[in-house]
Scaffold this motif. Sequence first.
Motif, mmCIF file in Angstrom:
data_model
loop_
_atom_site.group_PDB
_atom_site.id
_atom_site.type_symbol
_atom_site.label_atom_id
_atom_site.label_comp_id
_atom_site.label_asym_id
_atom_site.label_seq_id
_atom_site.Cartn_x
_atom_site.Cartn_y
_atom_site.Cartn_z
ATOM 1 N N MET A 140 0.832 -1.197 0.000
ATOM 2 C CA MET A 140 0.000 0.000 0.000
ATOM 3 C C MET A 140 0.867 1.249 0.000
ATOM 4 S SD MET A 140 -1.468 -0.652 3.865
ATOM 5 C CE MET A 140 -1.853 -2.348 3.409
ATOM 6 N N LYS A 141 0.210 2.387 -0.189
ATOM 7 C CA LYS A 141 0.880 3.681 -0.193
ATOM 8 C C LYS A 141 0.802 4.274 1.216
ATOM 9 C CE LYS A 141 0.188 8.268 -2.331
ATOM 10 N NZ LYS A 141 -0.539 8.964 -3.411
ATOM 11 N N PHE A 142 1.926 4.756 1.732
ATOM 12 C CA PHE A 142 1.941 5.471 3.004
ATOM 13 C C PHE A 142 1.965 6.952 2.687
ATOM 14 C CE2 PHE A 142 4.660 7.058 6.686
ATOM 15 C CZ PHE A 142 3.581 7.179 7.543
ATOM 16 N N PHE A 143 0.836 7.627 2.956
ATOM 17 C CA PHE A 143 0.675 9.017 2.521
ATOM 18 C C PHE A 143 -0.179 9.780 3.534
ATOM 19 C CE2 PHE A 143 -1.810 12.273 0.349
ATOM 20 C CZ PHE A 143 -0.809 13.025 -0.255
ATOM 21 N N PRO A 144 0.181 11.049 3.799
ATOM 22 C CA PRO A 144 1.416 11.755 3.408
ATOM 23 C C PRO A 144 2.560 11.338 4.330
ATOM 24 C CG PRO A 144 -0.024 13.222 4.648
ATOM 25 C CD PRO A 144 -0.764 11.920 4.524
ATOM 26 N N ALA A 145 3.619 10.850 3.766
ATOM 27 C CA ALA A 145 4.646 10.129 4.516
ATOM 28 C C ALA A 145 5.298 10.975 5.616
ATOM 29 C CB ALA A 145 5.700 9.584 3.559
ATOM 30 N N GLU A 146 5.865 12.100 5.244
ATOM 31 C CA GLU A 146 6.563 12.903 6.247
ATOM 32 C C GLU A 146 5.589 13.496 7.266
ATOM 33 O OE1 GLU A 146 9.595 13.063 6.928
ATOM 34 O OE2 GLU A 146 10.710 12.501 5.123
ATOM 35 N N ALA A 147 4.444 13.936 6.816
ATOM 36 C CA ALA A 147 3.476 14.573 7.711
ATOM 37 C C ALA A 147 2.774 13.582 8.630
ATOM 38 C CB ALA A 147 2.430 15.330 6.884
ATOM 39 N N SER A 148 2.864 12.297 8.315
ATOM 40 C CA SER A 148 2.157 11.280 9.105
ATOM 41 C C SER A 148 3.075 10.543 10.076
ATOM 42 C CB SER A 148 1.492 10.271 8.167
ATOM 43 O OG SER A 148 0.517 10.884 7.360
ATOM 44 N N GLY A 149 4.195 11.133 10.405
ATOM 45 C CA GLY A 149 5.087 10.510 11.375
ATOM 46 C C GLY A 149 6.417 10.083 10.812
ATOM 47 N N GLY A 150 6.551 10.129 9.496
ATOM 48 C CA GLY A 150 7.834 9.870 8.877
ATOM 49 C C GLY A 150 8.362 8.461 9.090
ATOM 50 N N LEU A 164 3.194 -6.271 5.953
ATOM 51 C CA LEU A 164 2.832 -5.156 5.076
ATOM 52 C C LEU A 164 4.069 -4.464 4.507
ATOM 53 C CD1 LEU A 164 -0.123 -3.523 7.040
ATOM 54 C CD2 LEU A 164 -0.177 -5.369 5.335
ATOM 55 N N ARG A 165 3.969 -4.063 3.236
ATOM 56 C CA ARG A 165 5.030 -3.317 2.571
ATOM 57 C C ARG A 165 4.440 -2.029 2.003
ATOM 58 N NH1 ARG A 165 7.203 -5.966 -2.008
ATOM 59 N NH2 ARG A 165 9.165 -4.850 -1.767
ATOM 60 N N PHE A 166 5.291 -1.019 1.888
ATOM 61 C CA PHE A 166 4.772 0.316 1.593
ATOM 62 C C PHE A 166 5.573 1.033 0.506
ATOM 63 C CE2 PHE A 166 3.668 -0.702 5.937
ATOM 64 C CZ PHE A 166 2.338 -0.319 6.015
ATOM 65 N N CYS A 167 4.857 1.969 -0.129
ATOM 66 C CA CYS A 167 5.473 2.984 -0.982
ATOM 67 C C CYS A 167 5.185 4.327 -0.323
ATOM 68 C CB CYS A 167 4.883 2.952 -2.390
ATOM 69 S SG CYS A 167 5.472 4.311 -3.446
ATOM 70 N N PRO A 168 6.090 4.831 0.513
ATOM 71 C CA PRO A 168 5.875 6.134 1.126
ATOM 72 C C PRO A 168 5.928 7.243 0.075
ATOM 73 C CG PRO A 168 7.587 4.886 2.264
ATOM 74 C CD PRO A 168 7.329 4.202 0.966
ATOM 75 N N THR A 169 5.012 8.179 0.167
ATOM 76 C CA THR A 169 4.932 9.296 -0.776
ATOM 77 C C THR A 169 4.493 10.537 -0.006
ATOM 78 O OG1 THR A 169 4.245 7.784 -2.529
ATOM 79 C CG2 THR A 169 3.906 10.114 -2.921
ATOM 80 N N GLY A 170 5.109 11.652 -0.319
ATOM 81 C CA GLY A 170 4.718 12.906 0.305
ATOM 82 C C GLY A 170 5.842 13.489 1.135
ATOM 83 N N GLY A 171 6.544 14.457 0.572
ATOM 84 C CA GLY A 171 7.617 15.117 1.297
ATOM 85 C C GLY A 171 8.960 14.436 1.202
ATOM 86 N N ILE A 172 9.081 13.399 0.395
ATOM 87 C CA ILE A 172 10.344 12.676 0.265
ATOM 88 C C ILE A 172 11.219 13.370 -0.779
ATOM 89 C CG2 ILE A 172 11.382 10.456 -0.356
ATOM 90 C CD1 ILE A 172 8.843 9.143 0.719
ATOM 91 N N THR A 173 12.495 13.451 -0.492
ATOM 92 C CA THR A 173 13.442 14.147 -1.353
ATOM 93 C C THR A 173 14.550 13.195 -1.789
ATOM 94 O OG1 THR A 173 14.933 14.806 0.443
ATOM 95 C CG2 THR A 173 13.023 16.240 0.007
ATOM 96 N N PRO A 174 15.370 13.599 -2.755
ATOM 97 C CA PRO A 174 16.512 12.751 -3.126
ATOM 98 C C PRO A 174 17.437 12.480 -1.945
ATOM 99 C CG PRO A 174 16.205 14.499 -4.739
ATOM 100 C CD PRO A 174 15.286 14.810 -3.603
ATOM 101 N N GLN A 175 17.498 13.433 -1.005
ATOM 102 C CA GLN A 175 18.377 13.272 0.145
ATOM 103 C C GLN A 175 17.812 12.279 1.165
ATOM 104 O OE1 GLN A 175 17.467 16.445 -1.095
ATOM 105 N NE2 GLN A 175 19.376 16.389 -2.288
#
Length: 223
Positions: A140-150, A164-175
């Motif tokens: 599943m998608k973990f969204f919004p990733a950074e705003a939801s506890g990172g 469970l496995r995830f695709c975190p999305t939202g606020g993620i950067t190359p760093q």
Amino acid sequence: MSPLLTTETTAPVRSGADVLDLAPVIPVVVVDTVEQAVPLARALVRGGIPVIEITLRSEAGLGAIEAVATEVEGMVVGAGTVVTPEQVQQVKDAGAQFIVTPGSPPRLLEAALDSGLPLLAGASTLTEMLTLAEAGLEAMKFFPAEASGGRPYLSAVAGPCPQLRFCPTGGITPQTAPQWLALDNVGCVGGSWLTPKDAVAQGDWARIEALAAEAAALRQPTG
């Protein structure tokens, strides 16, 4: 029109788990015109990223999905920001090969599951995650990733929900992407940095190809 995807180009996806394994980063893309979609997708493929999530945040979204599905060999195209049951049918008709939703209200979840397409439904709480697991979803998608506890939150989720496995999305950067990918329950991340708006507007496909190559290198094959 039928998608170009075949076993000779990119392996077909049958589940959300398959989508997580396509690339370290799923580009989350908003296009202003349908004409931008095909050269953009081809640049991603050349850079080693064979998956794209084209969102319905613009009027060009549906047409862009259809264009990529029919014209770009080796690309798995998904539809993102799907928020209504009606949109589920529309993106399926356009040739989308998977669906991404920001959340999972009952009617939307039912329509997405009934479509037969692989699904990455959005969840940000344990209740939402367990509800999706009850529906048979383990990716599943973990969204919004950074705003939801990172990362600390998602790492803690692995305790009660190790399957469970995830695709975190939202606020993620190359760093920060490598740190997310280091989590055992993260299959890939979603990000918009691979397709900067200025590069898309200018048709700077070489820049997008270079960004894709950097993203593809985030997870090197083992063995």
